[in-house]
Structure formats: C-alpha cells, structure tokens
Enzyme design. Structure first.
Site, PDB file in Angstrom:
ATOM      1  N   SER B 298       0.830  -1.201   0.000  1.00  0.00           N
ATOM      2  CA  SER B 298       0.000   0.000   0.000  1.00  0.00           C
ATOM      3  C   SER B 298       0.868   1.255   0.000  1.00  0.00           C
ATOM      4  O   SER B 298       0.610   2.210  -0.729  1.00  0.00           O
ATOM      5  CB  SER B 298      -0.908  -0.006   1.227  1.00  0.00           C
ATOM      6  OG  SER B 298      -1.540   1.250   1.384  1.00  0.00           O
ATOM      7  N   TRP B 301       2.432   1.690  -3.359  1.00  0.00           N
ATOM      8  CA  TRP B 301       1.421   2.057  -4.339  1.00  0.00           C
ATOM      9  C   TRP B 301       1.250   3.572  -4.397  1.00  0.00           C
ATOM     10  O   TRP B 301       0.963   4.148  -5.430  1.00  0.00           O
ATOM     11  CB  TRP B 301       0.102   1.377  -3.980  1.00  0.00           C
ATOM     12  CG  TRP B 301      -1.079   1.755  -4.827  1.00  0.00           C
ATOM     13  CD1 TRP B 301      -1.439   1.214  -6.031  1.00  0.00           C
ATOM     14  CD2 TRP B 301      -2.072   2.754  -4.522  1.00  0.00           C
ATOM     15  NE1 TRP B 301      -2.590   1.813  -6.499  1.00  0.00           N
ATOM     16  CE2 TRP B 301      -3.002   2.760  -5.584  1.00  0.00           C
ATOM     17  CE3 TRP B 301      -2.270   3.657  -3.458  1.00  0.00           C
ATOM     18  CZ2 TRP B 301      -4.106   3.608  -5.613  1.00  0.00           C
ATOM     19  CZ3 TRP B 301      -3.371   4.498  -3.493  1.00  0.00           C
ATOM     20  CH2 TRP B 301      -4.272   4.465  -4.575  1.00  0.00           C
ATOM     21  N   HIS B 302       1.453   4.226  -3.246  1.00  0.00           N
ATOM     22  CA  HIS B 302       1.283   5.678  -3.195  1.00  0.00           C
ATOM     23  C   HIS B 302       2.353   6.417  -3.977  1.00  0.00           C
ATOM     24  O   HIS B 302       2.118   7.540  -4.433  1.00  0.00           O
ATOM     25  CB  HIS B 302       1.283   6.176  -1.751  1.00  0.00           C
ATOM     26  CG  HIS B 302      -0.015   5.961  -1.046  1.00  0.00           C
ATOM     27  ND1 HIS B 302      -0.364   4.776  -0.459  1.00  0.00           N
ATOM     28  CD2 HIS B 302      -1.073   6.788  -0.863  1.00  0.00           C
ATOM     29  CE1 HIS B 302      -1.572   4.875   0.079  1.00  0.00           C
ATOM     30  NE2 HIS B 302      -2.035   6.085  -0.157  1.00  0.00           N
ATOM     31  N   GLY B 303       3.531   5.835  -4.090  1.00  0.00           N
ATOM     32  CA  GLY B 303       4.583   6.535  -4.821  1.00  0.00           C
ATOM     33  C   GLY B 303       5.808   5.670  -4.984  1.00  0.00           C
ATOM     34  O   GLY B 303       6.086   4.794  -4.162  1.00  0.00           O
TER      35      GLY B 303
END
Lengths: 379, 454
Positions: B298, B301-303
């Site tokens: 997670s 996934w954000h960056g």
C-alpha cells in the site's frame, strides 16, 4: 420549496459560470495593477495536444483572461486586508508597521543570515571597477556619476515588524554591513559617489517626502537630493524644490506598492506625494547622458531630465529606453557587440550609475562597465 | 439535462474529454485495457474450469505490468544506475516515462472488476461503454475514491435521474470539498512546504513537529476535500458513491484509523490482497506477515520512492504490534488513545511527505530532540506563519482535536439522505464557500511583478 431548490442550483451554477461568461462576452472588469508576462492563445495541433503544451497554454491564457478577474482579485485582497491587516503570503507587497508597505525583496535583504550576505570580495571588486572606470572616462573628458540608492528597510528600520527580524541578529545587521563595506571600498579606491543612505538619513524634514511609505522606491525629491551632490561637476542640478500634490492613482510611482495591493481602497485615501518643481527643457550645452541601473534609476532620470540631453537608460543593463520624455520609449535590447549599443553607450558625456544597496553584489553594473571599458579603450 | 437513456453516454463523453485533456497520451492504453478487460471478463464469466483462473491471472498480470511500467520503471532504472555507479559501471540509457494521471487508481479498479466477475460477485459489463465509464468516470479520475464494479453496476442500469435535493446536496458537498482543499489545505501547505524545504541543519524540534502536524492537516483536508468533490459531483450526476473518509483523526487505534482513512483503498487491500494472502486465518505469524506485506505494498502504491515504503512498513509493523498489545492498550482511556493515535499517525506522515530517507532521518532526529542546528533557520517567523496560514493551521488543528476528544455519536449520513431535504443554511454556506474558493484560486494565480523587468 422546489422553487427555492431551483434558485439555489441556479445560483451555484451562476457563480461557477460567471467567470467564463464574463470572458465570452467581454464584460467590463476592475483594473489590476502590476505586470505579467503576456499570455498568448496557443496554436492548436494534435501533436501539441498530445504533448500537453496546448493544455498548459490554454490554462494560462484562460487564467489571465478570466472574466471578472479584477473584481475577484480585488475583493479577495480587500477581504484579506480588512480581516487580517496584511496581504496574502504569496503577494510581493507586505504590510508592516503603521501602514508601511514593503516589497518582499527589501525585507529579505534586511534579514539575510550572515552566510547568505553579499561577499566582501564582490563588493570590493565593484569598487575597484568603479574607480578604474571613473579614472579612464575622466581622461577622455567624460564623467561617471555613481549613486548609492538605499533599501527601504534601511531608511525605515523601525517599520520592519518583529516577525521580519532575525531573532539572533549578527554583530551588525545586513544593511549596516553592506553599506559600511561599500563605503570603505569606495574610499579605498577613490570612488566619488552620492551616498543615498547618508543623504536620506540626514534629511531634516519628514522622510516620507523623500521615500513615501507606500512606494517601492525613493521619490523624485529623494533621488534629486542624492544626485545633486554626486553629479557635480558633470552637470549642475539647480534645484530640488518640491511641492505637495495628490497622486495620480494609476500612474504615480510614489504609490506603486499601494496600487499593487490591488484592493478596493475604500478605507484609505490616496496618499499625498511630493514632486519636483523644476521642469524645463535642457540647455543646448547640457551633457548627453546614459543611465544604468535598476528601477530606482527612473527617479534619477526624472530628477536629471531638465539638466541633460539625449538621455537613455540601460534598464537592468538589459533593455534600452529613450527617456528624454516622461513617457519612456523602448528602443532596443542591450547587446554590447551591436552597433546599436555603441551608438547609445559611447556617444555620451556622462554616465549615471545607480547601485541599489540590496543588489550591490549583482552583475548589472559590473557587466555594463566591463563592456564600456572594453569598447572605450579600443582604438 | 440529457434524456435518461443518453445520460450515461453524456457522462462518458465528459469523462473522455476530461481524460483527453489531462492524459491524452494514455488514452490509447486505457482503451486497449478496457477492451481487454471487457473481453477477459466475458471469458471468465463464460468459462468453466481452470481456464477461468488463467484468464484472471493473465488480466492481473497485464494490469500490474502496465502500472509497473508507468509508475515504477523510472524509479527502478534510477536505483539500478545508482548501484552501477557504485561499481563504476556506465548507467543504463533510459528515457523517462511520464506518469499518467490516475493510473494507480485505474489499475486497482481493473483488477477488482476481473476479480469480482471471477468470484461471481458481479456480472461482466453488458456493454463496453459501461465498463469504460466505470474506469474513466471523471469525478474520481485524479484522486479516487477507488470504485468497485460490484458497487456501481446496478447504478449504471438505473435511470440516474437526480432530483433537485440531490443536486443541491451534491453541490454543497462539492463546495465544501473545494473549500477544504483551497482554503484550508493550501493555506497549511505554505507552512509545511517551507519547513520541509529546510536543510537538515536548519530544522529545530519545534519546526519538525510543526511540519509533521501541518502535513497531517494538509493531507487530510486535501485528500478528503478531493473525495468530497468527487462524491458531490457523483451525487449531482445521480450516482451514490461510498464514503472515503469518516473523521479518521477521531480514531482510537491505528486499526480503526485504517477503517476511517481512504476507506476505498483499505477495502480494496483487504478484499483483493489481504484475504487472498490468507488474511488472519493462517496463524499469528502469517497474519503479521500478511499485514506488514499489505501495508508495504500500500505504501509503495502511493509513490515510487523508498520513503513511501517506509511509511507503509511503519503502519504495518505498528498495526501488528497494536493487535498483540490490545489487552494492554485497551486500558488507556478513550480520549488519551485518540491523542496517542493522532500522534502516531502524524509521525508516520513524515516519511510520506519527505523527499528522501535522509530527510526522514533528519526530521526524526529533530523530533526526538537530537538535532543540533548549526545555522539559524532560513524562513523568518513572518514568512513561516503569515496570519492566514497561522489562523487556518491553529483553527483546523483545534477542530480536529475537539472532534477527536468529543464523545462518539452514531455516524450521521446527513439530514438530506434521511429526510430528503437540504437545509437552506447549508446551501447558503455552500454558496459562500464556493465564492471564496473561486476568489482565492483566481487571486493566487495572479502574481504580478511590480514593473516590467527585462
């Protein structure tokens, strides 16, 4: 109830659509002050759409041509000013003290940390160059008039609020350091100059005559007083007498920061300013002059216009202006390798160099002087 | 205003135009993936036996590969080149890939679509335009929420005719969301950006904590503001989207925080990653591993940066520890736990906002009181805390703290949903906020020079 709902929806849609509608119909708008880079409607093509340059260009164009933009900006600024007594963080104009307006440059200059200050070597190098230029030009019968212009925070230190001061001041404040270093360097190199800081700090009457509280620059009166001492024997400014008048809101430089607030100005009257009385054409034997410097030079030009001929200004040593009339005319760009440059730079009798205290370490004056000396000493 | 039957097509046309504006180069990819998914889902639904699973796995691999290429290839090549430089090897030649807007959200939605069809939770799209609309519905293109096909499919087949009350509710929601982003988040961002822009030897402990708390406020109002705008637009269009934020800073535990923050992502992670990995059914150790792995994914996934991975691992480890220590933690009074949770979450935002691991360590040292700044911080007090930013910072923090310490009440879905009426005062406030937001946006984009300079 349904009618109320429909009205609510309509009002929301109207608010969202109003700027676009204003643009579409060319609705009248409030004037905004300050200059922006021109925004041109982008050329449309599939390739430019795909690389998103069209989108960026359209967005910039739309934002700069938005309907009722002036009304929106002024209203937002007015609400902000009325509730918080200052300007937005991103605004270049800051309000300090009792209604004093500063450009952010001046505040940052006054609060530079020791490690961020102009280097002594650079200031001394400027003095060496000025001394050399004065001597070289004097050998040809020409004059180099040097004027040291003060930062506003130097003239009004008490108006700089606590939030804009360093909590741990250095042994001497930045402005004192810069001015002391320049004075010492000028003295060591024998540079003759007009000390704007000393002149203005020694002005017996109200400082607001020579540096208005809502102006970015010194006034014409202040510039005249500093130039008068520095310009002899190049030319003689016979008088710096002044008189009060109501400022022309849209044009007078003495209220430029006040204008740049871009508010509705409903609670503050337009300040009284002071202007020079002397205003006559120069005599036929007046020297031909070239001015070089920052925006502070415009006031020097105004003060000298009655006493010099064919004046031109190398603004930031980048753009060339014909300043023989109060409304300046752009005539070219500075390119030391061009014939145009030689025409405007070499056929002069006196050069007036303005050095702004806060930018003394910059390249404007050194670049010009090096180009001048290179062409001046050429056979 | 379009006729009922054409309404979906009109919304699709608007969505396509929105995407063509923001990511024109990515349009062919979306179309191709849309066609592929449409075909795959029909194959999954129409196949019996192991072939179904193969179609699902194939589809997931395609989508993960697309995401990996657009989002992580630059990062991967960069890290390989750093390693090669350490061994004095020449760098790999590489032309940077541009990251299209919303690719992370799209990927998750595409995976959820295929998986929902595979599981029998939803039928495949009857028409390809419906699926394309699910992917590209413009309210959520930029920052979510992450839609699930099974939540929306029934709405695509309904009449989509919002009444005036729904339109007003949607407008109000949109206005409030815009105000949260423009008037609150952007004002606090001024402080946060200045602090995180300082060199390591300019950060004091108080500045570091101010920056961390400021970012906690900024990201909440920014992200939830975007969600409000998406939900508001959806309501105006006749859709009903699920809530994405439920006052996350009132959470009494990290576990609860993740049930209130970016709910669509947490839900997706739980349904499509955590549970398939085994969830909490395979013993304590495996549960811990699953938790940490899901949070790490997670985070990433954000960056595409190590800092996001650190953020994910931070939460994964702490959530796992919290579960183990729950008997002890449950003795802490509710309000104290709320404050503790807020502090823990706030500290976690530092790696999320930081631009490098080096900066994370610098901020951490400062926050622990271990930093010894040599130089005086660059920004002056008046620069760091201009009146508006200071007022908004303190006001929004006070509101968060008050809400966190207030007694719990049953979630209120809004009078409008229960009674069908939107209060007039709310509409008036919505209008005022809309006007203020537009004025603010217009003004901050007008930054003139005092004079023509060159």
């Amino acid at each position: 109830m349904r009618r109320v709902h429909l009205m609510t929806i309509a009002l929301h849609l109207l608010v969202l659509a109003l700027p676009g509608l204003g643009l579409a119909v060319g609705a009248p708008d409030a004037k905004l002050f300050g200059t922006e880079p021109p925004s041109i409607f982008p050329a449309l093509s599939m390739a430019r759409w795909t690389d998103e340059s069209v989108q960026a260009g359209l967005k910039a164009w739309f934002e700069s041509h938005l309907g009722f933009r002036g009304v929106l900006v002024r209203t937002d600024n007015s609400l902000f000013y009325a509730t918080l007594g200052t300007t937005r963080p991103e605004a270049t104009v800051k309000r300090n003290g009792d209604g004093f307006l500063f450009i952010d440059d001046d505040l940052w200059y006054a609060a530079l940390r020791v490690q961020d200050r102009p280097k002594v070597e650079r200031l001394r190098a400027l003095a060496v160059l000025l001394g050399r230029a004065q001597r070289e030009l004097a050998r040809s019968g020409k004059h180099l008039v040097v004027v040291l212009a003060p930062a506003k925070s130097t003239i009004y230190p008490e108006a700089v609020s606590e939030g804009w001061r360093r909590r741990q001041p250095a042994p001497e404040p930045t402005d004192a350091f810069v001015v002391r270093t320049l004075r010492e360097a000028f003295a060591a190199e024998g540079v003759r100059y007009g000390d704007g800081i000393a002149t203005m700090q020694g002005f017996a009457t109200s400082r607001e005559i020579i540096y208005p509280r809502v102006a970015r620059h010194w006034s014409r009166v202040g510039a005249c007083l500093v130039l008068r001492d520095a310009a002899r024997p190049a030319f003689d400014i016979s008088s710096c007498d002044y008189y009060p008048r109501t400022a022309n809101f849209e044009e007078d430089s003495d209220i430029d920061l006040y204008r740049l607030l871009n508010t509705w100005h409903v609670t503050e009257p337009v300040p009284t300013i002071f202007d020079l009385r002397v205003n006559h054409p120069p005599t036929p034997d007046a020297p031909r002059a070239l001015f070089v410097g920052t925006s502070f030079t415009w006031m020097l030009v105004d003060a000298a216009r009655s006493f010099v001929r064919e004046p031109h200004l190398f603004y930031y040593n980048s753009s060339i202006f014909d300043v023989s009339a109060p409304k300046a005319r752009l005539v070219g760009n500075v390119d030391p390798n061009s014939a145009e440059w030689a025409h405007y730079a070499l056929d002069k009798d006196v050069y007036v160099i303005e050095i702004l205290e806060a930018y003394a370490h910059g390249g404007v004056v050194p670049d010009f002087l090096q180009a001048l000396l290179a062409r001046h000493t050429s056979p | 205003m379009a006729p009922a039957r054409a309404r979906l097509l009109v919304i699709l046309a608007a969505s396509l135009a929105f995407y063509a504006w923001g990511a024109p180069r990515f349009m062919p990819v979306i179309f191709a993936l849309g066609v592929a998914d449409y075909w795959l889902a029909r194959r999954i639904a129409g196949t019996v036996g192991p072939g179904r699973r193969l179609f699902l796995i194939g589809g997931i691999c395609v989508h993960v590969s697309v995401l990996a290429y657009f989002k992580y290839a630059n990062f991967l090549v960069g890290e390989v080149n750093v390693a090669r430089a350490a061994f004095q090897l020449p760098p790999w030649a590489w032309t940077s890939v541009v990251l299209p807007i919303g690719v992370s959200f799209l990927t998750f939605e595409e995976i959820s679509y295929l998986t929902d069809v595979y599981r029998g939770d939803a039928p495949p799209a009857r028409r390809w335009p419906h699926y394309l609309l699910f992917l590209m519905l413009f309210p959520h293109s930029i920052a979510g929420p992450i839609f699930r096909w099974k939540d929306l499919v029934a709405q695509f087949h309904s009449s989509l005719k919002p009444g005036p009350e729904a339109v007003i509710r949607g407008m109000s929601r949109f206005s409030f969301g815009l105000a949260k982003k423009i008037l609150v988040a952007d004002s606090v961002a001024h402080i946060v950006d200045l602090i995180f822009g300082l060199a390591e030897n300019e950060i004091t402990g108080s500045l570091a904590w101010t920056g961390a708390v400021g970012y906690a406020l900024q990201i909440y109002f920014d992200f939830s503001g975007y969600s409000d705008m998406a939900l508001g637009l959806g309501t105006m269009l006749g859709f009903s989207f699920k809530e994405n934020f439920r006052e996350p800073y009132t959470a009494r535990s990290l576990g609860e925080f993740w049930q209130r923050w970016h709910i669509s992502l947490s839900t997706w992670m739980r349904e499509y990653l955590y549970i398939p990995l085994g969830g909490n059914r395979l013993g304590r150790t495996r549960t811990a591993v699953n938790s940490i792995a899901v949070f790490a994914i997670s985070g990433f996934w954000h960056g595409a940066a190590w800092t996001f991975l650190v953020w994910g691992l931070y939460h994964g480890v702490l959530v796992t520890l919290e579960r183990r220590l729950e008997p002890l933690l449950s003795r802490i009074p509710d309000r104290a736990r709320a404050v503790l949770t807020f502090v823990v979450v706030t500290v976690g935002w530092v790696p999320f906002r930081a631009t490098s691991i080096h900066q994370v360590l610098g901020m951490a040292r400062a926050m622990l009181g271990l930093a010894m700044p040599v130089y005086e911080p660059r920004p002056l007090p008046a620069e760091l805390f201009p009146p508006l930013s200071a007022v908004v910072f303190c006001g929004s923090l006070a509101w968060i703290v008050l809400r966190a310490l207030s007694p719990r009440r049953a979630p209120r879905r809004g009078e409008a949903v229960v009674t069908g009426r939107a209060p007039i005062w709310r509409a008036g406030l919505s209008l005022a906020l809309l006007v203020l937001s537009i004025m603010h946006m217009t003004n901050t984009r007008y930054t003139p020079l005092i004079y023509f300079k060159f």
